[in-house]
Motif scaffolding. Sequence first.
Motif, PDB file in Angstrom:
ATOM      1  N   ILE A   1       0.496   2.506  -0.742  1.00 46.95           N
ATOM      2  CA  ILE A   1       0.586   1.103  -1.131  1.00 46.95           C
ATOM      3  C   ILE A   1       0.808   1.050  -2.631  1.00 46.95           C
ATOM      4  N   MET A   2       1.907   0.437  -3.011  1.00 41.96           N
ATOM      5  CA  MET A   2       2.270   0.360  -4.421  1.00 41.96           C
ATOM      6  C   MET A   2       2.263  -1.117  -4.826  1.00 41.96           C
ATOM      7  N   GLY A   3       1.162  -1.546  -5.413  1.00 49.31           N
ATOM      8  CA  GLY A   3       1.055  -2.932  -5.858  1.00 49.31           C
ATOM      9  C   GLY A   3       1.287  -3.023  -7.357  1.00 49.31           C
ATOM     10  N   GLY A   4       1.685  -4.185  -7.799  1.00 44.63           N
ATOM     11  CA  GLY A   4       1.892  -4.383  -9.237  1.00 44.63           C
ATOM     12  C   GLY A   4       2.565  -5.714  -9.467  1.00 44.63           C
TER      13      GLY A   4
ATOM     14  N   GLY B   1      -4.601  -1.649  11.656  1.00 40.49           N
ATOM     15  CA  GLY B   1      -5.770  -1.071  12.325  1.00 40.49           C
ATOM     16  C   GLY B   1      -6.648  -0.282  11.371  1.00 40.49           C
ATOM     17  N   ALA B   2      -7.793   0.138  11.872  1.00 38.78           N
ATOM     18  CA  ALA B   2      -8.811   0.769  11.027  1.00 38.78           C
ATOM     19  C   ALA B   2      -8.550   2.249  10.780  1.00 38.78           C
ATOM     20  N   GLU B   3      -7.708   2.877  11.609  1.00 38.46           N
ATOM     21  CA  GLU B   3      -7.601   4.345  11.563  1.00 38.46           C
ATOM     22  C   GLU B   3      -6.489   4.880  10.668  1.00 38.46           C
ATOM     23  N   ARG B   4      -5.486   4.088  10.440  1.00 35.32           N
ATOM     24  CA  ARG B   4      -4.329   4.556   9.661  1.00 35.32           C
ATOM     25  C   ARG B   4      -4.756   4.888   8.235  1.00 35.32           C
ATOM     26  N   PRO B   5      -4.522   6.111   7.755  1.00 36.84           N
ATOM     27  CA  PRO B   5      -4.840   6.390   6.351  1.00 36.84           C
ATOM     28  C   PRO B   5      -3.990   5.524   5.409  1.00 36.84           C
ATOM     29  N   LEU B   6      -4.662   4.758   4.571  1.00 40.63           N
ATOM     30  CA  LEU B   6      -3.984   3.941   3.571  1.00 40.63           C
ATOM     31  C   LEU B   6      -4.289   4.526   2.204  1.00 40.63           C
TER      32      LEU B   6
ATOM     33  N   ASN C   1      -8.177  -8.480  -0.834  1.00 40.72           N
ATOM     34  CA  ASN C   1      -7.578  -9.345   0.196  1.00 40.72           C
ATOM     35  C   ASN C   1      -6.330  -8.700   0.791  1.00 40.72           C
ATOM     36  N   THR C   2      -5.518  -8.110  -0.084  1.00 37.83           N
ATOM     37  CA  THR C   2      -4.317  -7.414   0.391  1.00 37.83           C
ATOM     38  C   THR C   2      -4.699  -6.343   1.407  1.00 37.83           C
ATOM     39  N   LEU C   3      -5.747  -5.585   1.089  1.00 36.71           N
ATOM     40  CA  LEU C   3      -6.142  -4.478   1.968  1.00 36.71           C
ATOM     41  C   LEU C   3      -6.695  -4.990   3.292  1.00 36.71           C
ATOM     42  N   HIS C   4      -7.429  -6.095   3.269  1.00 36.92           N
ATOM     43  CA  HIS C   4      -7.898  -6.671   4.534  1.00 36.92           C
ATOM     44  C   HIS C   4      -6.703  -7.118   5.382  1.00 36.92           C
ATOM     45  N   ARG C   5      -5.706  -7.672   4.731  1.00 40.19           N
ATOM     46  CA  ARG C   5      -4.493  -8.079   5.454  1.00 40.19           C
ATOM     47  C   ARG C   5      -3.817  -6.863   6.095  1.00 40.19           C
ATOM     48  N   LEU C   6      -3.703  -5.780   5.333  1.00 42.93           N
ATOM     49  CA  LEU C   6      -3.040  -4.582   5.869  1.00 42.93           C
ATOM     50  C   LEU C   6      -3.854  -3.962   7.001  1.00 42.93           C
ATOM     51  N   ARG C   7      -5.178  -3.966   6.871  1.00 41.15           N
ATOM     52  CA  ARG C   7      -6.021  -3.421   7.946  1.00 41.15           C
ATOM     53  C   ARG C   7      -5.872  -4.248   9.221  1.00 41.15           C
TER      54      ARG C   7
ATOM     55  N   THR D   1      -9.411   1.841   1.685  1.00 43.59           N
ATOM     56  CA  THR D   1      -8.263   2.643   1.213  1.00 43.59           C
ATOM     57  C   THR D   1      -8.727   3.894   0.482  1.00 43.59           C
ATOM     58  N   HIS D   2      -7.844   4.875   0.439  1.00 42.67           N
ATOM     59  CA  HIS D   2      -7.959   5.967  -0.530  1.00 42.67           C
ATOM     60  C   HIS D   2      -7.285   5.506  -1.816  1.00 42.67           C
ATOM     61  N   PHE D   3      -7.502   6.264  -2.874  1.00 39.54           N
ATOM     62  CA  PHE D   3      -6.754   6.044  -4.112  1.00 39.54           C
ATOM     63  C   PHE D   3      -6.029   7.328  -4.500  1.00 39.54           C
ATOM     64  N   ALA D   4      -4.782   7.181  -4.867  1.00 40.54           N
ATOM     65  CA  ALA D   4      -4.019   8.289  -5.441  1.00 40.54           C
ATOM     66  C   ALA D   4      -3.692   7.889  -6.871  1.00 40.54           C
ATOM     67  N   VAL D   5      -4.179   8.658  -7.798  1.00 39.85           N
ATOM     68  CA  VAL D   5      -4.080   8.277  -9.207  1.00 39.85           C
ATOM     69  C   VAL D   5      -3.099   9.199  -9.920  1.00 39.85           C
ATOM     70  N   GLY D   6      -2.010   8.618 -10.393  1.00 36.15           N
ATOM     71  CA  GLY D   6      -0.991   9.394 -11.111  1.00 36.15           C
ATOM     72  C   GLY D   6      -1.336   9.458 -12.578  1.00 36.15           C
ATOM     73  N   GLU D   7      -1.188  10.633 -13.118  1.00 31.83           N
ATOM     74  CA  GLU D   7      -1.477  10.765 -14.543  1.00 31.83           C
ATOM     75  C   GLU D   7      -0.447   9.976 -15.343  1.00 31.83           C
ATOM     76  N   ARG D   8      -0.889   9.310 -16.387  1.00 32.76           N
ATOM     77  CA  ARG D   8       0.003   8.484 -17.201  1.00 32.76           C
ATOM     78  C   ARG D   8      -0.232   8.838 -18.670  1.00 32.76           C
ATOM     79  N   PRO D   9       0.836   8.986 -19.461  1.00 31.99           N
ATOM     80  CA  PRO D   9       0.663   9.394 -20.855  1.00 31.99           C
ATOM     81  C   PRO D   9      -0.355   8.493 -21.556  1.00 31.99           C
ATOM     82  N   GLY D  10      -1.277   9.109 -22.282  1.00 30.88           N
ATOM     83  CA  GLY D  10      -2.223   8.333 -23.070  1.00 30.88           C
ATOM     84  C   GLY D  10      -3.508   7.971 -22.354  1.00 30.88           C
TER      85      GLY D  10
END
Length: 213
Positions: free
Chosen positions: A6-9, A96-101, A86-92, A126-135
């Motif tokens: 999930i790429m929000g922004g 469904g509850a089992e899909r890895p998000l 709220n977005t995540l509740h909508r996606l769930r 959800t899980h979080f995947a954190v990309g390294e960002r300069p600084g």
Amino acid sequence: MDALGIMGGTFDPVHFGHLRLAEEALEALALGAVRWIPSGHPGHREPPVASGLHRVEMVRLAIADQPRFRLDDAETRTIDPTFTVNTLHRLRAELGAERPLVTILGMDSFLSLATWRSWTELFGLTHFAVGERPGFQLSAQTMVGGLALEYARRAADPDALRGMPAGAIATFPTTALDISATGLRERLGRGASARYLLPETVLAYIRAHRLYR
Ligand code: ATP
């Protein structure tokens, strides 16, 4: 089951920093797809400069040739402020509850997590995947408001995320691209070149609609 990224922004405008973050998350975490969700009126920051309609169209153009990238414009269709919970509740409700998000974040966003609405609830969604960002760096000094504790408890290998629906935090290396939408708006505002910082199709859209001038 395929993990969904999930790429929000605000994507105001979308740029190569966003696109590489999502592409590298897709690869590093072996995600089935990434769903791009431009925020409507974000609950926790200044309103975007361009309308939701324009931001959605710019994302549509930017992701057009990556079949694993999908657009979800639901947030821009409502006048309610956008909160990730709220977005995540909508996606769930939809998936469904089992899909890895896997919520994909730049490190700067992750460091502010403890200020987000109902932030501790997010780990159940959800899980979080954190990309390294300069600084930006993960450390006891930068992870404030209880985030360091959650990180210590939940840090996991990227491969572990596909085995459960939610609750882990993985970091992954990204190509350092010091590009920000704020910097782009500033350049565009003074008529400076923004070429090679974002897709040419998005830049053409910005010109055609006279955005950020
Ligand atoms: P702004 O300058 O308007 O705050 P931004 O360029 O940081 O915008 P956002 O739409 O706020 O973009 O960011 C969406 C997500 O993309 C966030 O998780 C953010 O951390 C990440 N991100 C933005 N730019 C980069 C970049 N250059 N490298 C890595 N991640 C990025």
